[in-house]
Structure formats: structure tokens, C-alpha cells
Design a protein around this motif. Structure first.
Motif, PDB file in Angstrom:
ATOM      1  N   ARG A  20     -27.152 -29.046  -0.915  1.00  0.00           N
ATOM      2  CA  ARG A  20     -25.936 -28.722  -0.175  1.00  0.00           C
ATOM      3  C   ARG A  20     -25.470 -27.301  -0.475  1.00  0.00           C
ATOM      4  O   ARG A  20     -25.006 -26.584   0.408  1.00  0.00           O
ATOM      5  CB  ARG A  20     -24.848 -29.737  -0.536  1.00  0.00           C
ATOM      6  CG  ARG A  20     -23.548 -29.573   0.238  1.00  0.00           C
ATOM      7  CD  ARG A  20     -22.520 -30.608  -0.189  1.00  0.00           C
ATOM      8  NE  ARG A  20     -21.284 -30.470   0.551  1.00  0.00           N
ATOM      9  CZ  ARG A  20     -21.035 -31.044   1.733  1.00  0.00           C
ATOM     10  NH1 ARG A  20     -21.976 -31.800   2.289  1.00  0.00           N
ATOM     11  NH2 ARG A  20     -19.884 -30.880   2.340  1.00  0.00           N
ATOM     12  N   MET A  21     -25.586 -26.901  -1.725  1.00  0.00           N
ATOM     13  CA  MET A  21     -25.137 -25.570  -2.106  1.00  0.00           C
ATOM     14  C   MET A  21     -25.968 -24.490  -1.392  1.00  0.00           C
ATOM     15  O   MET A  21     -25.417 -23.535  -0.837  1.00  0.00           O
ATOM     16  CB  MET A  21     -25.257 -25.398  -3.611  1.00  0.00           C
ATOM     17  CG  MET A  21     -24.809 -24.025  -4.109  1.00  0.00           C
ATOM     18  SD  MET A  21     -25.240 -23.735  -5.825  1.00  0.00           S
ATOM     19  CE  MET A  21     -27.021 -23.647  -5.703  1.00  0.00           C
ATOM     20  N   LEU A  22     -27.296 -24.652  -1.389  1.00  0.00           N
ATOM     21  CA  LEU A  22     -28.146 -23.663  -0.721  1.00  0.00           C
ATOM     22  C   LEU A  22     -27.899 -23.625   0.776  1.00  0.00           C
ATOM     23  O   LEU A  22     -27.842 -22.554   1.394  1.00  0.00           O
ATOM     24  CB  LEU A  22     -29.609 -23.967  -1.003  1.00  0.00           C
ATOM     25  CG  LEU A  22     -30.095 -23.804  -2.445  1.00  0.00           C
ATOM     26  CD1 LEU A  22     -31.557 -24.204  -2.565  1.00  0.00           C
ATOM     27  CD2 LEU A  22     -29.898 -22.368  -2.926  1.00  0.00           C
ATOM     28  N   ALA A  23     -27.736 -24.807   1.376  1.00  0.00           N
ATOM     29  CA  ALA A  23     -27.568 -24.863   2.825  1.00  0.00           C
ATOM     30  C   ALA A  23     -26.267 -24.222   3.287  1.00  0.00           C
ATOM     31  O   ALA A  23     -26.210 -23.631   4.371  1.00  0.00           O
ATOM     32  CB  ALA A  23     -27.627 -26.314   3.292  1.00  0.00           C
ATOM     33  N   LEU A  24     -25.197 -24.313   2.478  1.00  0.00           N
ATOM     34  CA  LEU A  24     -23.891 -23.818   2.897  1.00  0.00           C
ATOM     35  C   LEU A  24     -23.613 -22.380   2.442  1.00  0.00           C
ATOM     36  O   LEU A  24     -22.801 -21.690   3.051  1.00  0.00           O
ATOM     37  CB  LEU A  24     -22.784 -24.732   2.361  1.00  0.00           C
ATOM     38  CG  LEU A  24     -22.790 -26.168   2.907  1.00  0.00           C
ATOM     39  CD1 LEU A  24     -21.672 -26.980   2.265  1.00  0.00           C
ATOM     40  CD2 LEU A  24     -22.671 -26.170   4.424  1.00  0.00           C
ATOM     41  N   GLN A  25     -24.273 -21.934   1.406  1.00  0.00           N
ATOM     42  CA  GLN A  25     -23.907 -20.635   0.833  1.00  0.00           C
ATOM     43  C   GLN A  25     -24.996 -19.574   0.966  1.00  0.00           C
ATOM     44  O   GLN A  25     -24.725 -18.389   0.728  1.00  0.00           O
ATOM     45  CB  GLN A  25     -23.558 -20.811  -0.647  1.00  0.00           C
ATOM     46  CG  GLN A  25     -22.363 -21.724  -0.889  1.00  0.00           C
ATOM     47  CD  GLN A  25     -22.001 -21.823  -2.362  1.00  0.00           C
ATOM     48  OE1 GLN A  25     -22.434 -20.991  -3.172  1.00  0.00           O
ATOM     49  NE2 GLN A  25     -21.207 -22.827  -2.705  1.00  0.00           N
ATOM     50  N   TYR A  26     -26.201 -19.940   1.355  1.00  0.00           N
ATOM     51  CA  TYR A  26     -27.290 -18.972   1.404  1.00  0.00           C
ATOM     52  C   TYR A  26     -28.024 -19.067   2.750  1.00  0.00           C
ATOM     53  O   TYR A  26     -28.056 -20.128   3.382  1.00  0.00           O
ATOM     54  CB  TYR A  26     -28.281 -19.226   0.263  1.00  0.00           C
ATOM     55  CG  TYR A  26     -27.684 -18.995  -1.104  1.00  0.00           C
ATOM     56  CD1 TYR A  26     -27.648 -17.720  -1.661  1.00  0.00           C
ATOM     57  CD2 TYR A  26     -27.156 -20.058  -1.829  1.00  0.00           C
ATOM     58  CE1 TYR A  26     -27.100 -17.506  -2.923  1.00  0.00           C
ATOM     59  CE2 TYR A  26     -26.596 -19.854  -3.084  1.00  0.00           C
ATOM     60  CZ  TYR A  26     -26.574 -18.568  -3.628  1.00  0.00           C
ATOM     61  OH  TYR A  26     -26.020 -18.363  -4.861  1.00  0.00           O
ATOM     62  N   PRO A  27     -28.628 -17.960   3.178  1.00  0.00           N
ATOM     63  CA  PRO A  27     -29.345 -17.945   4.475  1.00  0.00           C
ATOM     64  C   PRO A  27     -30.731 -18.571   4.351  1.00  0.00           C
ATOM     65  O   PRO A  27     -31.759 -17.873   4.331  1.00  0.00           O
ATOM     66  CB  PRO A  27     -29.410 -16.456   4.811  1.00  0.00           C
ATOM     67  CG  PRO A  27     -29.456 -15.777   3.481  1.00  0.00           C
ATOM     68  CD  PRO A  27     -28.606 -16.615   2.560  1.00  0.00           C
ATOM     69  N   ILE A  28     -30.773 -19.880   4.287  1.00  0.00           N
ATOM     70  CA  ILE A  28     -32.063 -20.545   4.072  1.00  0.00           C
ATOM     71  C   ILE A  28     -32.998 -20.387   5.269  1.00  0.00           C
ATOM     72  O   ILE A  28     -34.219 -20.469   5.126  1.00  0.00           O
ATOM     73  CB  ILE A  28     -31.850 -22.041   3.741  1.00  0.00           C
ATOM     74  CG1 ILE A  28     -31.154 -22.753   4.904  1.00  0.00           C
ATOM     75  CG2 ILE A  28     -31.060 -22.201   2.462  1.00  0.00           C
ATOM     76  CD1 ILE A  28     -31.081 -24.262   4.712  1.00  0.00           C
TER      77      ILE A  28
END
Length: 461
Positions: A20-28
């Protein structure tokens, strides 16, 4: 290449989205595109980095770069960048059928997509992808019809864009391609692609047997459709070789229809296509073709069909001659069984009671040089050979394959060797004189040196 890059991109993005953290805070999405770019390069290296794979790699890298830079991935500009990169790296690829077919098809598909976007948006931004507009709800039946119609339209435009290149290189067209291609694509998407992925995943566990049966059923259906369409009346239209100027004008017509943004400029494709179609009907039609090996020739008979003469039949050469002549016969059907052959050579009839002789033994030169109009041999003919045209080992090594066209003044000659052709950027060298071929006393075009005849305007290709 597209399948590999797409799988890597989707799988990487899905795995990153599990956090969840990567999906919401970083341009995956950008990260997944970067990983897909690296995977595409590795795939290209692993498969030997062939010409076709390199072109696909360049296009894939440009599309994924557009994703990283928040630009629309599929645009005509990106396609132009890919073409430019390929031409800079491999300028000779522009003459290859793979280059022409792949970029013509992609240009048509991108043009159709951009036209649909322009119809939905009065002021589309060609760089930034649209966001925020929710798709209109539709029933399953309407959605299925819409998707099927879109596939048919895309296939029609891609087929139209590649038709001229297919006709030029392969000398035939299939009118039923709009039936076969959508069916094939549908079966591939339903059977082959998901089945292959599932089978590869289950292979280490030994549970893949039933999956390959499923994939095999799809392949059998594709082959059945191919045979059914091939056996239909008029399924293949055989075409003769084009005039040299035909393909450039047809290519310009495709470019005009796809690149320009207004219909005023797109209509310029019509006169360009008309000139190209005229050139497609003005290609050479040789009455005698001599193979560069000196042991095989093709002669046009009284019915206007080419008959292959030679003791050792070469099916590949015969197939090339027949397809370039717009003849749909099998190579074996063109073999001239009525042309007498023995251990010394073969003889075939020419117009006006003349003859062509293929010399297979040096002992036959004395007789054939005295009676034949054209003498062909893999050996070096004696200096005193009296035939009007002598295509022996030395002559064929200099000229390559030779074509003769019968006219009012006798045979006009065209040779395959490029260095003998006079071009603005590459003047033809002074041809070496060969008294065994030059016969000034016979007059007409028979008295011309074949190398000189190939350089005259109007002769040759």
C-alpha cells in the motif's frame, strides 16, 4: 518483444501494488516501465539480437520511455523516433520487407487510434494521456460488437497499409485477409497466449499436459481456417514484378494517408497511389531468363507461360521466376519436359525459329555455337563461338542473372549486376569488351554488348 515487455511491466506493477505504501507514495508505474525496458534489452540479447528483434526493441524502449516521462505511449511521433533510430543504426534495413511491413502496419494502427481520440476529444493533447474521464457504461452485447468492429477496422487499415509492400515482395495478395486475420487473432488471444503462459507456469510441477492439449486445439483450428480460406475461389491474386518506381509512390501514399492530420493533405495519397498502381502493371516481363549458375534457364512458350529448361531442376529458382511473372503454378509444373536434354546439354525453342542451348559438356560447344541463338553454359565458351548471345562462366560472373525480352528488333537484354547500371551517384564502369558476346555483323539489338544494353535507358529493370 511486445509480449515479453508487457508481461514484465504488468507483473512488476502488480507486485509493487501489493504494498500500500509503494502504491500510494511512489510512481510504481514508472518503475515497472524501467524494469520492462531492462527485461526487453536482456530478451534481445538472449535471442541473438536479430534485425527484426532490434527494431521491436527500439520501438518498445520508446513506448516505455514515454510512460516514464508521462507522455502518451502510442503516437506518430514515437513511431517516427523509432524509424529514425533504426535508419541511423541500420540504414540498409529500410529496403527490407520486415522494416516496411512492421512500420506501415504500426503507422496505420496509430493513425486509427489518433483519429478515434480526436473524435472523442475536440482538442486532444498529443503528448499527455487523458485522465479523469470515466468510460461510458455499456451492455455486454454492445461492448462485444464495439470491440469486434474496432478489431475489424484496425485489421482493414493495417492490411491496406501493408498491401503494396506484400504485393511488391511476395507478388500476391489475399482478398480474404479481413476474414482470416481477425479469426486468427481471436484464437491466438483465447488459446495460444494464455495457454502458453499457464503451461510454462505449470511445467515445473508436471501439470502442463492438459494445457498443451488446449493450446493444440487452438493451433489446429487456425490451420483449418487457413486451409479453408486458401481453398476458396480467388483466395490468392498473383501479381507480376513491379516497375522500379512503383513501390516508392505506394509508400508515399501510405505515409500521406497516415501522417497528415487533415483530410486535405491525406487526399494527396490518391494520386500517389494511382501512379504506384500504374507502375505495378509496368514491370518487366522477360521471355528468356538465365540463371547465374549457367545450368538453368526459363523460356516463354507459345502460350505465354515460362518453361524451365535444364537437366538439373532447381525448384527455388523456378519458384522465384514464376512468382515474379505472376504465375501461380507450382515449380514442378513449369518444368519443360518437351525440351530435349542429354549428357551434353539441353535445347529449347525461341521465337522466329531460333533456339537456346544449355551446354553441359565442352564437347557441345562446336555444334551449339553454330546453330543456337543463345548459348548458356557454366563453362568458358571458346573464342570462336558464333552464337549471337553467349552467357558463359565469364559473362555470367560479370552480369549475374540475365533477362531477355523479345521485340521488333530482336532481344533486349537486362542484367542483374548493380555495378553495370548507370546511376547518378554511382556511374557504371566501362564494361570489358568480350568478342564472344559482341557480334557486330548480326545487326539489331543482337549486335549490342549485354553490358552496354543493360546501361541503356529503357532497358534493364
Amino acid at each position: 518483444m511486445t509480449l515479453v515487455a508487457g508481461i514484465i511491466f504488468v507483473v512488476t506493477r502488480r507486485l509493487l501494488a501489493l504494498s500500500r505504501m509503494l502504491a500510494l507514495q511512489y510512481p510504481i508505474k514508472k518503475w515497472a516501465a524501467a524494469v520492462a525496458m531492462a527485461g526487453s534489452v536482456l530478451y534481445d540479447i538472449a535471442t541473438g539480437s536479430r534485425v527484426g528483434t532490434e527494431r521491436a526493441l527500439i520501438m518498445t524502449l520508446i513506448v516505455l520511455s514515454a510512460v516514464i516521462m508521462d507522455r502518451r505511449a502510442l503516437t506518430m511521433r514515437n513511431l517516427a523516433f523509432a524509424v529514425l533510430a533504426v535508419v541511423v543504426i541500420e540504414p540498409e534495413a529500410i529496403l527490407g520487407v520486415s522494416f516496411q511491413l512492421s512500420f506501415a502496419a504500426v503507422a496505420a494502427l496509430v493513425a486509427v487510434m489518433e483519429s478515434r481520440i480526436a473524435a472523442l476529444d475536440a482538442d486532444p493533447d498529443p503528448f499527455v494521456p487523458k485522465r479523469g474521464a470515466a468510460p461510458k457504461p455499456s451492455f455486454f452485447g454492445a461492448h462485444l460488437v464495439e470491440k469486434s468492429l474496432a478489431l475489424l477496422i484496425a485489421t482493414a487499415f493495417a492490411t491496406s497499409a501493408t498491401a503494396s509492400f506484400m504485393a511488391y515482395h511476395f507478388h500476391d495478395l489475399s482478398p480474404y485477409v479481413l476474414i482470416g486475420n481477425p479469426l486468427t487473432l481471436t484464437v491466438i488471444e483465447v488459446f495460444a497466449v494464455p495457454g502458453a503462459l499457464l503451461g510454462a507456469a505449470l511445467y515445473p510441477l508436471g501439470l502442463d499436459g492438459s494445457v498443451w492439449i488446449y493450446v493444440g486445439a487452438g493451433i489446429k483450428f487456425i490451420l483449418w481456417v487457413a486451409r479453408f480460406i486458401a481453398e476458396a475461389p480467388g483466395s490468392t491474386v498473383h501479381l507480376r514484378a513491379f516497375a522500379p518506381y512503383a513501390l516508392p509512390f505506394l509508400a508515399l501514399a501510405v505515409m500521406s494517408a497516415t501522417i497528415w492530420r487533415t483530410w486535405t493533405f491525406r487526399l494527396t495519397a490518391i494520386p500517389l497511389a494511382l501512379v504506384g498502381i500504374v507502375g505495378a502493371t509496368q514491370g518487366p516481363r522477360y521471355d528468356v531468363i538465365v540463371a547465374p549458375s549457367g545450368d538453368l534457364a526459363a523460356v516463354r512458350d507459345a502460350d505465354g507461360a515460362l518453361e524451365v529448361v535444364g537437366k538439373r531442376f532447381n525448384a527455388f529458382a523456378a519458384e522465384q521466376w514464376l512468382t515474379a511473372d505472376g504465375d501461380g503454378r507450382e515449380p514442378a509444373q513449369a518444368r519443360a519436359f518437351d525440351a530435349p536434354c542429354d549428357r551434353l546439354g539441353c535445347v529449347a525453342a525461341l521465337p522466329e525459329g531460333e533456339s537456346l542451348s544449355i551446354v553441359l559438356d565442352r564437347l557441345a560447344f562446336d555444334e551449339d555455337c553454330a546453330r543456337a541463338e543463345v548459348v548458356v553454359s557454366a563453362f568458358t565458351a571458346p573464342a570462336g563461338c558464333q552464337a549471337k548471345f553467349v552467357f558463359d562462366q565469364q559473362a555470367l560472373a560479370r552480369m549475374g542473372a540475365v533477362g531477355l525480352t523479345w521485340g521488333d528488333n530482336g532481344f533486349a537484354l537486362a542484367s542483374d549486376r548493380g555495378p553495370l547500371e548507370n546511376r547518378p551517384w554511382s556511374p557504371a564502369p566501362e564494361p570489358a569488351r568480350d568478342d564472344r558476346i559482341v557480334r557486330p555483323g548480326h545487326g539489331g539489338s543482337h549486335g549490342a554488348d549485354p553490358a552496354d544494353a543493360a546501361d541503356e535507358p529503357g532497358e534493364g529493370r
